[in-house]
Motif scaffolding. Structure first.
Motif, PDB file in Angstrom:
ATOM      1  N   ALA A 121     -36.665 -13.513  -4.730  1.00 23.90           N
ATOM      2  CA  ALA A 121     -36.491 -12.166  -4.158  1.00 23.90           C
ATOM      3  C   ALA A 121     -37.734 -11.779  -3.362  1.00 23.90           C
ATOM      4  O   ALA A 121     -37.634 -11.195  -2.269  1.00 23.90           O
ATOM      5  N   SER A 122     -38.935 -12.113  -3.883  1.00 21.97           N
ATOM      6  CA  SER A 122     -40.114 -11.691  -3.116  1.00 21.97           C
ATOM      7  C   SER A 122     -40.327 -12.574  -1.892  1.00 21.97           C
ATOM      8  O   SER A 122     -40.803 -12.097  -0.873  1.00 21.97           O
ATOM      9  N   GLU A 123     -39.926 -13.839  -1.948  1.00 23.51           N
ATOM     10  CA  GLU A 123     -40.118 -14.721  -0.782  1.00 23.51           C
ATOM     11  C   GLU A 123     -39.014 -14.568   0.257  1.00 23.51           C
ATOM     12  O   GLU A 123     -39.269 -14.675   1.455  1.00 23.51           O
ATOM     13  N   LEU A 124     -37.779 -14.383  -0.209  1.00 22.93           N
ATOM     14  CA  LEU A 124     -36.646 -14.444   0.725  1.00 22.93           C
ATOM     15  C   LEU A 124     -35.968 -13.088   0.926  1.00 22.93           C
ATOM     16  O   LEU A 124     -35.024 -12.979   1.719  1.00 22.93           O
ATOM     17  N   GLY A 125     -36.444 -12.075   0.196  1.00 20.48           N
ATOM     18  CA  GLY A 125     -35.808 -10.758   0.226  1.00 20.48           C
ATOM     19  C   GLY A 125     -35.408 -10.264   1.618  1.00 20.48           C
ATOM     20  O   GLY A 125     -34.266  -9.828   1.820  1.00 20.48           O
ATOM     21  N   PRO A 126     -36.312 -10.348   2.614  1.00 25.12           N
ATOM     22  CA  PRO A 126     -35.963  -9.799   3.932  1.00 25.12           C
ATOM     23  C   PRO A 126     -34.777 -10.495   4.604  1.00 25.12           C
ATOM     24  O   PRO A 126     -34.191  -9.947   5.534  1.00 25.12           O
ATOM     25  N   PHE A 127     -34.443 -11.707   4.166  1.00 22.80           N
ATOM     26  CA  PHE A 127     -33.350 -12.440   4.820  1.00 22.80           C
ATOM     27  C   PHE A 127     -32.004 -12.254   4.112  1.00 22.80           C
ATOM     28  O   PHE A 127     -31.011 -12.820   4.537  1.00 22.80           O
ATOM     29  N   VAL A 128     -32.014 -11.542   2.986  1.00 21.53           N
ATOM     30  CA  VAL A 128     -30.792 -11.511   2.155  1.00 21.53           C
ATOM     31  C   VAL A 128     -30.150 -10.126   2.174  1.00 21.53           C
ATOM     32  O   VAL A 128     -30.803  -9.128   1.877  1.00 21.53           O
ATOM     33  N   ASP A 129     -28.867 -10.086   2.527  1.00 29.06           N
ATOM     34  CA  ASP A 129     -28.153  -8.799   2.504  1.00 29.06           C
ATOM     35  C   ASP A 129     -27.465  -8.558   1.167  1.00 29.06           C
ATOM     36  O   ASP A 129     -27.413  -7.425   0.693  1.00 29.06           O
ATOM     37  N   TYR A 130     -26.906  -9.604   0.591  1.00 29.92           N
ATOM     38  CA  TYR A 130     -26.181  -9.456  -0.680  1.00 29.92           C
ATOM     39  C   TYR A 130     -26.605 -10.577  -1.624  1.00 29.92           C
ATOM     40  O   TYR A 130     -26.475 -11.754  -1.277  1.00 29.92           O
ATOM     41  N   TRP A 131     -27.123 -10.186  -2.777  1.00 33.35           N
ATOM     42  CA  TRP A 131     -27.518 -11.162  -3.796  1.00 33.35           C
ATOM     43  C   TRP A 131     -26.396 -11.347  -4.799  1.00 33.35           C
ATOM     44  O   TRP A 131     -25.788 -10.366  -5.250  1.00 33.35           O
ATOM     45  N   LEU A 132     -26.173 -12.586  -5.179  1.00 37.48           N
ATOM     46  CA  LEU A 132     -25.194 -12.898  -6.224  1.00 37.48           C
ATOM     47  C   LEU A 132     -25.925 -13.706  -7.285  1.00 37.48           C
ATOM     48  O   LEU A 132     -26.377 -14.828  -7.005  1.00 37.48           O
ATOM     49  N   CYS A 135     -37.148  -5.781  -4.516  1.00 33.39           N
ATOM     50  CA  CYS A 135     -36.484  -5.243  -3.308  1.00 33.39           C
ATOM     51  C   CYS A 135     -35.629  -4.047  -3.750  1.00 33.39           C
ATOM     52  O   CYS A 135     -34.447  -4.221  -4.067  1.00 33.39           O
ATOM     53  N   PRO A 136     -36.211  -2.845  -3.775  1.00 38.97           N
ATOM     54  CA  PRO A 136     -35.484  -1.703  -4.340  1.00 38.97           C
ATOM     55  C   PRO A 136     -34.140  -1.416  -3.659  1.00 38.97           C
ATOM     56  O   PRO A 136     -33.217  -0.927  -4.289  1.00 38.97           O
ATOM     57  N   GLN A 137     -34.037  -1.763  -2.368  1.00 34.70           N
ATOM     58  CA  GLN A 137     -32.781  -1.473  -1.660  1.00 34.70           C
ATOM     59  C   GLN A 137     -31.743  -2.585  -1.799  1.00 34.70           C
ATOM     60  O   GLN A 137     -30.668  -2.490  -1.202  1.00 34.70           O
ATOM     61  N   ALA A 138     -32.067  -3.628  -2.533  1.00 34.71           N
ATOM     62  CA  ALA A 138     -31.191  -4.802  -2.580  1.00 34.71           C
ATOM     63  C   ALA A 138     -29.793  -4.441  -3.087  1.00 34.71           C
ATOM     64  O   ALA A 138     -29.625  -3.528  -3.902  1.00 34.71           O
ATOM     65  N   GLU A 160     -41.929 -26.825  -0.174  1.00 34.49           N
ATOM     66  CA  GLU A 160     -41.099 -27.422   0.876  1.00 34.49           C
ATOM     67  C   GLU A 160     -39.666 -26.872   0.817  1.00 34.49           C
ATOM     68  O   GLU A 160     -39.065 -26.528   1.834  1.00 34.49           O
ATOM     69  N   ALA A 161     -39.156 -26.767  -0.411  1.00 34.70           N
ATOM     70  CA  ALA A 161     -37.795 -26.241  -0.569  1.00 34.70           C
ATOM     71  C   ALA A 161     -37.738 -24.783  -0.105  1.00 34.70           C
ATOM     72  O   ALA A 161     -36.790 -24.355   0.562  1.00 34.70           O
ATOM     73  N   LEU A 162     -38.783 -24.050  -0.438  1.00 32.75           N
ATOM     74  CA  LEU A 162     -38.829 -22.645  -0.031  1.00 32.75           C
ATOM     75  C   LEU A 162     -38.872 -22.511   1.499  1.00 32.75           C
ATOM     76  O   LEU A 162     -38.152 -21.691   2.092  1.00 32.75           O
ATOM     77  N   ALA A 163     -39.669 -23.365   2.123  1.00 37.75           N
ATOM     78  CA  ALA A 163     -39.776 -23.339   3.590  1.00 37.75           C
ATOM     79  C   ALA A 163     -38.409 -23.647   4.209  1.00 37.75           C
ATOM     80  O   ALA A 163     -38.005 -23.039   5.205  1.00 37.75           O
ATOM     81  N   TYR A 164     -37.704 -24.587   3.592  1.00 32.98           N
ATOM     82  CA  TYR A 164     -36.366 -24.930   4.088  1.00 32.98           C
ATOM     83  C   TYR A 164     -35.439 -23.701   4.057  1.00 32.98           C
ATOM     84  O   TYR A 164     -34.772 -23.381   5.043  1.00 32.98           O
ATOM     85  N   TYR A 165     -35.431 -23.009   2.917  1.00 29.78           N
ATOM     86  CA  TYR A 165     -34.527 -21.850   2.824  1.00 29.78           C
ATOM     87  C   TYR A 165     -34.952 -20.718   3.754  1.00 29.78           C
ATOM     88  O   TYR A 165     -34.109 -19.984   4.270  1.00 29.78           O
ATOM     89  N   LYS A 166     -36.257 -20.592   3.977  1.00 23.01           N
ATOM     90  CA  LYS A 166     -36.698 -19.552   4.920  1.00 23.01           C
ATOM     91  C   LYS A 166     -36.169 -19.873   6.309  1.00 23.01           C
ATOM     92  O   LYS A 166     -35.671 -18.995   7.016  1.00 23.01           O
ATOM     93  N   LYS A 167     -36.274 -21.132   6.677  1.00 17.56           N
ATOM     94  CA  LYS A 167     -35.810 -21.544   8.009  1.00 17.56           C
ATOM     95  C   LYS A 167     -34.296 -21.378   8.129  1.00 17.56           C
ATOM     96  O   LYS A 167     -33.780 -20.852   9.113  1.00 17.56           O
ATOM     97  N   LEU A 168     -33.611 -21.823   7.101  1.00 16.91           N
ATOM     98  CA  LEU A 168     -32.153 -21.731   7.124  1.00 16.91           C
ATOM     99  C   LEU A 168     -31.699 -20.269   7.205  1.00 16.91           C
ATOM    100  O   LEU A 168     -30.884 -19.898   8.062  1.00 16.91           O
ATOM    101  N   LEU A 169     -32.261 -19.440   6.334  1.00 16.47           N
ATOM    102  CA  LEU A 169     -31.834 -18.031   6.320  1.00 16.47           C
ATOM    103  C   LEU A 169     -32.239 -17.326   7.609  1.00 16.47           C
ATOM    104  O   LEU A 169     -31.473 -16.502   8.141  1.00 16.47           O
TER     105      LEU A 169
END
Ligand code: FCB
Length: 474
Positions: free
Chosen positions: A159-170, A221-224, A104-113
């Motif tokens: 990273a594997s679930e949300l990678g496509p939505f993230v431009d910069y990881w901290l 995500c090799p390009q991250a 559920e938490a993961l689905a929330y972040y997918k929607k938000l991102l």
């Protein structure tokens, strides 16, 4: 070089990123977290002696529910990037035999991102912004190797679930602030006071955690683009002619500012002499597996400076104390407004870290900068705090400093203001107001402050107009 000339504006480079910065615990009011107290912080805030104004973050800004409206505010602000943190305690609420994130938490972040990306904004995503899953904090937090192992698994999974939505990881937010408040000051969890040895062990654990997370994110995500956030604070001695105050300034600067970035650059954790020659500290120091060069850009938070002084104690403490002295105009929380500090930070202080080992200039982002005013958390209607002229001054002064550094050749690619909304300021509670947007907590109403309109105009033109620059002469 002066970049302010009569009647001309200050322009920012094309493609400059303008944003706002937030963190999960401070805004979300996530129901799963508050009802089950999933993080160390929700436990801490539930204790009645830990938060100055007696508040907690159980509701905070209700961003968990209200994010669509808050992203609309971002659109009105014209920002083109947004920084948030993932709620690790909610994504990983309990230890399980097979590692798994909460669906559920993961689905929330997918929607938000996805909503943020649909609005055309770039995303900065922090993995650890001060909050530990409570079950990990109960077994020793970062001082138990299990936490580092869990962090790497969590980093890999998000990273594997949300990678496509993230431009910069901290990976980590402000490791030294975390260590300082939790192990030296003791006003944040885990609540140790002046426990330097545990503090140094935690620094090592955080370096290992960053290194592992950097590598697993890249493997998924090799390009991250991956980094961690440095909170930089210039230190000044209370008395320039007192050698003991100078010693304190030296050690605070070496440890608080330089220890982590230097270790990431060299791959080796080294404590300044003579601290590093103490046998238990020597055991903590040394190479950290895979750490060398694990940043793809520099992420810097800058707020204020600190005046420090030596204080006699037994045994003597080279880190001294923060002095109560203020020499400049202060904002809320007693923070001096020192915009020149941002210029010197960029052109001088971080000079050793501006280039990668291959000699490439690193992109630099200011991932937090802002100031608080202070108003009671029960205020609702009215025009309280809307004419936030001090924040406008703070914002413009810091942007001028930033533009000067860019004109001097520093590779700054973006600026993210802290924060979009008033929010829960850790042990200071809900009274300090850092938002461009005012939040009335009882009604949860959002209202743009004057500074929000000014920021929106600056972003729309990608420049600071002469009329605003005139403010700098106050
Ligand atoms: C920074 C923190 C952030 C917020 C601001 C005011 O040190 O990263 O969460 O509390 O200070």
């Amino acid at each position: 070089m002066s970049i302010i000339s009569n009647n001309s504006s200050i322009n920012f480079p094309d493609g400059f990123l303008w944003g706002v910065s937030t963190s999960a615990f401070q805004i979300e009011g996530c129901p799963a977290e508050s009802s089950c107290r999933l993080s160390d912080w929700s436990h801490w805030a539930a204790r009645n002696d830990k938060i100055k104004d007696g508040s907690n973050a159980d509701s905070a800004c209700e961003f968990y529910w209200r994010y669509p409206q808050d992203l609309e505010l971002c659109a009105q602000l014209n920002v083109n990037c947004f920084r948030l943190s993932l709620n690790w305690p909610v994504l990983r609420p309990a230890q399980t035999e097979q590692f798994a994130l909460d669906r559920e938490a993961l689905a929330y972040y997918k929607k938000l991102l996805a909503s943020i990306k649909e609005r055309g904004m770039k995303t900065f995503v922090t993995l650890f912004h001060f909050c530990l899953p409570n079950w990990l904090s109960e077994v020793g937090g970062w001082n138990n190797p299990l936490t580092g192992k869990e962090f790497a698994l969590y980093a890999e999974a998000v990273a594997s679930e949300l990678g496509p939505f993230v431009d910069y990881w901290l990976t980590l937010n402000e490791p030294l602030v975390y260590v300082y408040r939790g192990y030296i000051n003791g006003d944040w969890p885990p609540g140790y006071s002046r426990n330097y040895l545990l503090a140094f062990q935690t620094i090592r654990a955080l370096l290992e955690a960053h290194s592992a997370a950097y590598r697993v994110i890249h493997s998924v995500c090799p390009q991250a683009q991956v980094s961690y956030v440095i909170h930089w604070r210039p230190f000044e001695p209370k008395n320039w002619f007192n050698p003991l105050d100078q010693i304190v300034r030296f050690y605070r600067n070496q440890v608080f500012n330089h220890l982590f970035p230097r270790a990431v650059d060299t791959g080796i954790l080294e404590f300044p002499f003579p601290i590093g020659s103490d046998p238990p500290v020597r055991e903590i120091a040394g190479p950290v597996d895979g750490l060398k060069g694990t940043i793809d850009f520099l992420a810097l938070n800058y707020y204020t400076r600190e005046i420090c002084e030596f204080k006699w104690s037994c045994p003597p403490d080279v880190f001294g104390v923060q002095s109560g002295v203020k020499r400049l105009e202060t904002a809320g929380l007693g923070w001096e407004i020192y915009a020149d500090g941002l210029y010197y930070l960029l052109v001088e202080d971080i000079a050793p870290y501006r280039y990668s080992a291959g000699g490439q200039p690193r992109d630099i982002f200011i991932t937090e900068n802002g100031m608080a005013d202070e108003f009671s958390s029960d205020l609702n209607d009215g025009d309280w705090s809307l004419d936030d002229n001090q924040r406008i001054f703070y914002l413009v002064a810091h942007l001028v400093a930033l533009a000067k550094a860019i004109a001097d050749g520093v590779n700054v690619k973006g600026y993210l203001h802290w924060s979009l909304l008033d929010n829960f300021e850790w042990s200071d509670g809900l009274c300090p107001r850092f938002g461009l947007v005012r939040v009335s907590y009882p009604s949860q109403e959002r209202v743009f402050r004057k500074s929000a309109r000014i920021y929106a105009d600056i972003i729309a033109g990608n420049k600071i107009a002469p009329a605003l620059l005139a403010l700098m002469t106050r």
